[in-house]
Write a protein that holds these residues in place. Structure first.
Motif, short mmCIF file in Angstrom:
data_model
loop_
_atom_site.label_atom_id
_atom_site.label_comp_id
_atom_site.label_asym_id
_atom_site.label_seq_id
_atom_site.Cartn_x
_atom_site.Cartn_y
_atom_site.Cartn_z
N LYS A 4 -54.68 -56.11 17.54
CA LYS A 4 -53.52 -56.56 16.79
C LYS A 4 -53.38 -55.82 15.46
O LYS A 4 -52.28 -55.59 14.97
CB LYS A 4 -53.61 -58.06 16.54
N GLU A 5 -54.53 -55.45 14.89
CA GLU A 5 -54.48 -54.75 13.60
C GLU A 5 -53.88 -53.36 13.73
O GLU A 5 -53.51 -52.73 12.73
CB GLU A 5 -55.89 -54.65 12.99
N ASP A 6 -53.76 -52.85 14.98
CA ASP A 6 -53.20 -51.52 15.20
C ASP A 6 -51.70 -51.54 15.48
O ASP A 6 -51.08 -50.48 15.63
CB ASP A 6 -53.91 -50.85 16.39
N THR A 9 -45.74 -51.78 12.23
CA THR A 9 -44.62 -52.55 11.72
C THR A 9 -43.31 -51.91 12.16
O THR A 9 -43.27 -50.74 12.56
CB THR A 9 -44.64 -52.60 10.19
N SER A 83 -48.30 -49.28 19.20
CA SER A 83 -49.35 -48.82 18.30
C SER A 83 -49.23 -47.31 18.14
O SER A 83 -48.38 -46.66 18.76
CB SER A 83 -50.73 -49.17 18.87
N LEU A 221 -47.15 -59.20 14.70
CA LEU A 221 -48.31 -58.69 13.96
C LEU A 221 -49.42 -59.71 13.87
O LEU A 221 -50.43 -59.47 13.21
CB LEU A 221 -47.88 -58.26 12.55
#
Length: 223
Positions: A4-6, A9, A83, A221
């Motif tokens: 998820k951190e990748d 936005t 991503s 996100l």
């Protein structure tokens, strides 16, 4: 693997797409269509994209239609969002398409969803999931695990429409204008209250569909 951190936005996705004119953002993925000079050329492009996928260990959804190749990249291990791996893969695929003299036709990539108006999604979603053999998707929707059938989502509303089931047709904002204009020319009732996110179309018998774009669709996100 991505997490998820990748997930990129929406501004980061838009910035990447500014460098990828062949591609569009669509419901958690990057999509395009390439038209090769011949059917054999399309197969060669598929082979080249397959080689890229093996090298990058990141595989797209591919659909071959004579001399056209439909491609969609998403990062399933990041919640089926976009991503940096998708951007890198799309960049390499664009190079392969140029080498194959294939022409981008991203406007041909339409995505279909079925929507059900309901005041209690949790009361019915499992019935549809089991009956269709689908899995849960990004935002409470249901998706075909093999990417063959249209997604199904539940439009929660305290006052469901009399015609509870309608079709959502997703096109890129860049290509949506002609489709909206041609649909209006049929005499259908056009409700633009939510444009450019979507336009509600009602036919003469009261059946509805929505012409949707990527406007307003933000990546998930996480928390």
């Amino acid at each position: 693997m991505a997490g998820k951190e990748d997930v990129l936005t929406r501004p980061a996705i838009d910035a990447a797409l500014a460098e990828l004119p062949d591609w569009r953002y669509r419901l958690g993925g990057l999509v395009t269509v390439y038209k090769a000079p011949t059917a054999a050329g399309a197969l060669a492009l598929i082979a080249a994209v397959g080689q890229i996928a093996e090298e990058q260990n990141h595989h797209p959804d591919l659909d071959w239609r004579y001399n056209r190749v439909f491609i969609r990249y998403t990062s399933h291990d990041a919640g089926s969002e976009v991503s940096s791996r998708d951007v890198a893969a799309a960049t390499a695929a664009s190079t392969a398409a140029a080498d194959a003299a294939a022409v981008a036709e991203p406007g041909l990539y339409r995505t279909m969803e079925l929507a059900i108006d309901t005041d209690a999604p949790e009361a019915i979603s499992e019935v549809w999931r089991v009956a269709l053999g689908y899995r849960k998707g990004r935002h409470g929707d249901l998706v075909d695990p093999y990417g063959r059938g249209p997604a199904l989502w539940f439009q929660e509303t305290p006052s469901p429409n009399a015609n509870r089931i309608h079709v959502d047709v997703h096109r890129s904002l860049a290509e949506s204008g002609p489709a909206i204009g041609k649909t209006a020319a049929t005499g259908a009732l056009m409700n633009h209250d939510h444009a450019p996110n979507w336009v509600v179309v009602t036919d003469s018998q009261g059946n509805r569909l929505c012409l949707c774009t990527e406007a307003g669709h933000e990546p998930d996100l996480g928390d």
